[in-house]
Design a protein around this motif. Structure first.
Motif, PDB file in Angstrom:
ATOM      1  N   ASP A   1       0.704  -1.264  -0.100  1.00 16.34           N
ATOM      2  CA  ASP A   1       0.051   0.007  -0.111  1.00 16.34           C
ATOM      3  C   ASP A   1       0.880   1.380   0.182  1.00 16.34           C
ATOM      4  O   ASP A   1       0.649   2.458  -0.744  1.00 16.34           O
ATOM      5  N   ALA A   2       1.930   1.130   0.485  1.00 18.06           N
ATOM      6  CA  ALA A   2       2.738   2.391   0.996  1.00 18.06           C
ATOM      7  C   ALA A   2       3.207   2.848  -0.460  1.00 18.06           C
ATOM      8  O   ALA A   2       3.384   3.867  -0.935  1.00 18.06           O
ATOM      9  N   ALA A   3       3.714   1.816  -1.447  1.00 18.70           N
ATOM     10  CA  ALA A   3       4.440   2.146  -2.581  1.00 18.70           C
ATOM     11  C   ALA A   3       3.249   2.432  -3.540  1.00 18.70           C
ATOM     12  O   ALA A   3       3.502   3.517  -4.463  1.00 18.70           O
ATOM     13  N   LEU A   4       2.101   1.959  -3.548  1.00 16.26           N
ATOM     14  CA  LEU A   4       0.986   2.410  -4.303  1.00 16.26           C
ATOM     15  C   LEU A   4       0.587   3.925  -4.000  1.00 16.26           C
ATOM     16  O   LEU A   4       0.184   4.778  -5.074  1.00 16.26           O
ATOM     17  N   LEU A   5       0.663   4.266  -2.852  1.00 11.02           N
ATOM     18  CA  LEU A   5       0.156   5.517  -2.507  1.00 11.02           C
ATOM     19  C   LEU A   5       1.283   6.494  -3.039  1.00 11.02           C
ATOM     20  O   LEU A   5       0.789   7.799  -2.845  1.00 11.02           O
ATOM     21  N   ARG A   6       2.479   6.359  -3.603  1.00 16.43           N
ATOM     22  CA  ARG A   6       3.093   7.102  -4.056  1.00 16.43           C
ATOM     23  C   ARG A   6       2.966   7.442  -5.749  1.00 16.43           C
ATOM     24  O   ARG A   6       3.308   8.138  -6.417  1.00 16.43           O
ATOM     25  N   ILE A   7       1.793   6.608  -6.028  1.00 20.85           N
ATOM     26  CA  ILE A   7       1.494   6.853  -7.463  1.00 20.85           C
ATOM     27  C   ILE A   7       0.070   7.124  -7.601  1.00 20.85           C
ATOM     28  O   ILE A   7      -0.083   7.643  -8.544  1.00 20.85           O
ATOM     29  N   VAL A   8      -0.820   6.441  -7.000  1.00 22.03           N
ATOM     30  CA  VAL A   8      -2.395   6.637  -7.184  1.00 22.03           C
ATOM     31  C   VAL A   8      -2.667   8.117  -6.506  1.00 22.03           C
ATOM     32  O   VAL A   8      -1.891   8.571  -5.819  1.00 22.03           O
ATOM     33  N   THR A   9      -3.752   8.444  -6.774  1.00 26.73           N
ATOM     34  CA  THR A   9      -4.660   9.500  -6.319  1.00 26.73           C
ATOM     35  C   THR A   9      -5.581   9.418  -5.515  1.00 26.73           C
ATOM     36  O   THR A   9      -6.133  10.170  -4.707  1.00 26.73           O
ATOM     37  N   SER A  10      -6.292   8.153  -5.535  1.00 22.53           N
ATOM     38  CA  SER A  10      -7.206   7.865  -4.744  1.00 22.53           C
ATOM     39  C   SER A  10      -7.157   6.454  -4.030  1.00 22.53           C
ATOM     40  O   SER A  10      -6.709   5.291  -4.841  1.00 22.53           O
ATOM     41  N   ALA A  11      -7.484   6.309  -2.808  1.00 23.77           N
ATOM     42  CA  ALA A  11      -7.408   5.138  -2.031  1.00 23.77           C
ATOM     43  C   ALA A  11      -8.669   4.417  -1.759  1.00 23.77           C
ATOM     44  O   ALA A  11      -9.281   5.071  -0.824  1.00 23.77           O
ATOM     45  N   ASN A  12      -9.012   3.465  -2.077  1.00 24.38           N
ATOM     46  CA  ASN A  12     -10.401   2.742  -1.634  1.00 24.38           C
ATOM     47  C   ASN A  12      -9.948   1.853  -0.541  1.00 24.38           C
ATOM     48  O   ASN A  12      -9.473   0.808  -0.663  1.00 24.38           O
ATOM     49  N   ILE A  13     -10.334   1.993   0.700  1.00 23.53           N
ATOM     50  CA  ILE A  13     -10.004   1.380   1.849  1.00 23.53           C
ATOM     51  C   ILE A  13     -10.749   0.625   2.433  1.00 23.53           C
ATOM     52  O   ILE A  13     -12.059   0.953   2.705  1.00 23.53           O
ATOM     53  N   CYS A  14     -10.538  -0.790   2.539  1.00 25.16           N
ATOM     54  CA  CYS A  14     -11.305  -1.885   3.001  1.00 25.16           C
ATOM     55  C   CYS A  14     -11.799  -1.439   4.324  1.00 25.16           C
ATOM     56  O   CYS A  14     -11.157  -0.807   5.293  1.00 25.16           O
ATOM     57  N   CYS A  15     -13.099  -1.767   4.587  1.00 25.20           N
ATOM     58  CA  CYS A  15     -13.957  -1.579   5.767  1.00 25.20           C
ATOM     59  C   CYS A  15     -13.942  -2.580   6.853  1.00 25.20           C
ATOM     60  O   CYS A  15     -14.561  -2.408   7.826  1.00 25.20           O
ATOM     61  N   GLY A  16     -12.841  -3.548   6.730  1.00 25.48           N
ATOM     62  CA  GLY A  16     -12.765  -4.573   7.794  1.00 25.48           C
ATOM     63  C   GLY A  16     -13.428  -5.901   7.793  1.00 25.48           C
ATOM     64  O   GLY A  16     -13.330  -6.602   8.603  1.00 25.48           O
TER      65      GLY A  16
ATOM     66  N   GLY B   1      -1.350  12.834   0.474  1.00 24.60           N
ATOM     67  CA  GLY B   1      -2.243  13.575  -0.410  1.00 24.60           C
ATOM     68  C   GLY B   1      -3.318  12.872  -1.349  1.00 24.60           C
ATOM     69  O   GLY B   1      -3.473  13.331  -2.339  1.00 24.60           O
ATOM     70  N   VAL B   2      -3.258  11.591  -0.868  1.00 18.97           N
ATOM     71  CA  VAL B   2      -4.278  10.579  -1.637  1.00 18.97           C
ATOM     72  C   VAL B   2      -5.502  10.806  -1.035  1.00 18.97           C
ATOM     73  O   VAL B   2      -5.860  10.661   0.212  1.00 18.97           O
ATOM     74  N   GLY B   3      -6.630  11.080  -1.932  1.00 19.67           N
ATOM     75  CA  GLY B   3      -7.896  11.103  -1.327  1.00 19.67           C
ATOM     76  C   GLY B   3      -8.353   9.533  -0.872  1.00 19.67           C
ATOM     77  O   GLY B   3      -7.944   8.598  -1.365  1.00 19.67           O
ATOM     78  N   ILE B   4      -9.306   9.664   0.394  1.00 22.39           N
ATOM     79  CA  ILE B   4      -9.803   8.227   0.950  1.00 22.39           C
ATOM     80  C   ILE B   4     -11.253   8.135   0.499  1.00 22.39           C
ATOM     81  O   ILE B   4     -11.844   8.844   0.656  1.00 22.39           O
ATOM     82  N   GLY B   5     -11.351   6.632   0.441  1.00 20.98           N
ATOM     83  CA  GLY B   5     -12.779   6.413   0.107  1.00 20.98           C
ATOM     84  C   GLY B   5     -13.017   5.027   0.939  1.00 20.98           C
ATOM     85  O   GLY B   5     -12.316   4.286   1.349  1.00 20.98           O
TER      86      GLY B   5
END
Length: 245
Positions: free
Chosen positions: A16-31, A51-55
């Motif tokens: 995830d950390a590496a992807l966050l340097r590339i993408v602009t939106s993160a779809n985050i698992c709700c558990g 600086g990535v938007g979270i969803g």
């Protein structure tokens, strides 16, 4: 041309950390389909710092199958399932001083909603009842888009870099050969062709006109980071501006 890049995260797999340097939106698992409360909170904070938007990225309560097995739940059960996960994600974000920006269904629930506008509408109405200003990521040109439009919701049309398409704009079943793409350069060229055509290009070659606002890469595949970087590099070289929704 402007485009958002998104990836599914917080599932306890992938970089995830590496992807966050590339993408602009993160779809985050709700558990429920994977991950944990701690993982959800950790990735939200990492995304915000980048600086990535979270969803919110809810799916079936199906950890054994990573949320990729279809379930026959009632309308009330679906409403409760989505409301619970959206509310949990919103609470975790608020506790860290963050705000959810978007909403995207996961796995089998997403696939079912891409075929069934009533199901999609139930999911989106439940999420918006909890967080009315969420922007809905829909599988472009499917029943998901129909449902979001019927609700008058703000929505973003999504296509996938690493998945093949049927002629009705739904995703090819993962059990079929060629459903998941693994060649980063080929995937990048394919997405560029779709953007230039303003259409989803199905496995058969059929072109389905679509509004394309965001492109997804699955964070749980081994080549996710390589594919994300290849896609961003190729699109940027072609003059596409990569920016958040």
């Amino acid at each position: 041309m402007k485009l958002d890049l998104n990836a599914d995260m917080g599932e306890g797999c992938g970089d995830d950390a590496a992807l966050l340097r590339i993408v602009t939106s993160a779809n985050i698992c709700c558990g429920l389909h994977a991950g944990s409360v701690a993982e959800t909170a950790r990735v939200m904070r990492l995304a915000a710092a980048a600086g990535v938007g979270i969803g919110a990225h809810p799916g079936f309560d199906d950890r054994a199958n990573f949320g990729r097995t279809r379930q026959g739940l009632s309308t009330q059960e679906i409403t409760d399932l989505i409301a619970w996960q959206t509310g949990a994600a919103q609470a975790v974000a608020q506790a860290s001083g963050l705000k959810l920006r978007h909403f995207k269904l996961h796995g089998a629930l997403s696939n079912m909603a891409s075929e069934d506008a009533a199901l999609a509408r139930t999911c989106y109405a439940a999420a918006l009842a909890v967080a009315p200003d969420l922007r809905i990521m829909v599988l472009a040109a499917t029943a998901q888009q129909t449902a979001a439009e019927a609700l008058g919701a703000a929505w973003a049309g999504e296509i996938f870099a690493d998945r093949a398409y049927e002629d009705d704009a739904t995703l090819v079943d993962r059990r079929k050969p060629g459903a998941v793409l693994h060649d980063a350069e080929a995937a990048a060229a394919r997405i560029l062709a779709m953007l230039q055509a303003g259409a989803i290009i199905a496995e058969s070659g059929r072109r389905i006109p679509a509004r394309i606002d965001t492109v997804c890469l699955h964070g749980d595949t081994p080549e996710a980071v390589t594919m994300a970087q290849a896609l961003r590099t190729r699109l940027t070289a072609a003059g596409v501006a990569i920016a958040p929704l």
